[in-house]
Design an enzyme around this catalytic site. Structure first.
Site, PDB file in Angstrom:
ATOM      1  N   GLU A  15      87.218  18.461  15.065  1.00 57.04           N
ATOM      2  CA  GLU A  15      87.654  18.406  13.791  1.00 57.04           C
ATOM      3  C   GLU A  15      87.771  16.925  13.290  1.00 57.04           C
ATOM      4  OE1 GLU A  15      91.210  20.719  13.616  1.00 57.04           O
ATOM      5  OE2 GLU A  15      91.513  20.419  11.542  1.00 57.04           O
ATOM      6  N   ASP A 221      91.845  33.043  17.249  1.00 58.86           N
ATOM      7  CA  ASP A 221      91.679  34.238  18.454  1.00 58.86           C
ATOM      8  C   ASP A 221      93.013  35.289  18.195  1.00 58.86           C
ATOM      9  OD1 ASP A 221      92.995  31.410  19.979  1.00 58.86           O
ATOM     10  OD2 ASP A 221      94.356  33.340  20.282  1.00 58.86           O
TER      11      ASP A 221
END
Ligand code: SAH
Length: 252
Positions: A15, A221
């Site tokens: 990122e 997740d």
């Protein structure tokens, strides 16, 4: 008044790489196993760095940003495991409160109480939070963010729609990968939306130094038995893209 300088912390190197490419007049400073990138984004000074993982590492990185680089505000983005049933992979959580779920000095203090501060939760300043909620809302409206992904990626992660939830994030030195761990945290913190390993530590340092902060997490997740598979694929394919767009939107 001190000149504005934004600290941008990312919980994933993938990122950070994207955000670093936004910097003008970029310089690189390496210290304490961390590489800090300075420069400007839209004419505002910024320092970008990978937080590293866990509470100690991320608290150290943010302290360095405050003390050595004199940042005046902090934006933190990363991924997290969903605890709330309402969250799906790809959704975004903006913290309006943060708790260290592994902080327990009972019986001398109440559970989750931060020693010497006498509080169990940390809150971003209202103005910063409100502004972030509006901007992230604009970013995801009409599926704009999801549409940056290929159709194959959207299908793979079942990203048909994306929502933003505002609520409590719990942080601790633990990767949640079972339904039992989820049940355990819900039993003691029933309103937690998601779990991660840095946010509340970073928030504590910002609180102690009086630095306005905001913590934003994309769900990678479901914090269950599937989390390792979901997590790795999501990070490389989706989260890095979302993280970059979030930073672009917040520094506009
Ligand atoms: N990619 C690394 C591990 C990163 S540690 C590796 O494979 O070695 C996990 C990172 O994801 C932390 O930044 C943490 O905040 C976040 N995270 C995502 N899902 C999580 C979960 N289920 N439990 C705890 N942290 C989670």
């Amino acid at each position: 008044m001190k000149e504005k300088r934004i600290g941008i912390l990312g919980a994933m190197p993938e990122e950070i790489n994207g955000v670093v490419s936004l910097l003008k007049d970029k310089k690189e400073i390496v210290k304490g196993m961390r590489t800090y990138y300075t420069g400007t984004i839209n004419n505002v000074e910024a320092v970008v760095v990978f937080s590293r993982w866990g509470k100690v590492a991320s608290a150290t990185t943010v302290t360095h940003l405050i003390v050595e680089f004199g940042i005046t505000e902090l934006i933190f983005t990363g991924v997290a495991g969903a605890i709330s049933k309402d969250l799906n992979i790809g959704d975004i959580v903006i913290a309006n409160s943060l708790v260290q779920h592994d902080l327990d000095a009972r019986p001398i203090m109440k559970r989750f109480e931060i020693p010497l501060l006498g509080i169990t939760e940390l809150y971003p300043p209202k103005e910063v939070l409100d502004n972030t909620i509006v901007r992230i809302g604009e970013l995801v409206e009409n599926g704009n963010l999801i549409n940056l992904l290929s159709l194959i990626q959207q299908e793979k992660f079942s990203l048909t729609s994306q929502k933003v939830m505002i609520g409590k994030i719990a942080s601790g030195d633990q990767f949640f990968s079972s339904n039992l761990e989820k049940e355990n945290i819900l039993a003691v913190l029933p309103d937690v939306l998601c779990v991660e390993m840095e946010g509340a530590a970073v928030a504590q340092v910002c609180f102690e130094y009086g630095i306005p902060f905001v913590i934003i997490r994309t769900i990678s997740d479901a914090a269950n038995e599937n989390s390792v598979i979901d997590f790795n694929e999501f990070i490389s394919q989706v989260a890095s893209k979302f993280g970059l767009e979030i930073i672009k939107k917040l520094t506009k």
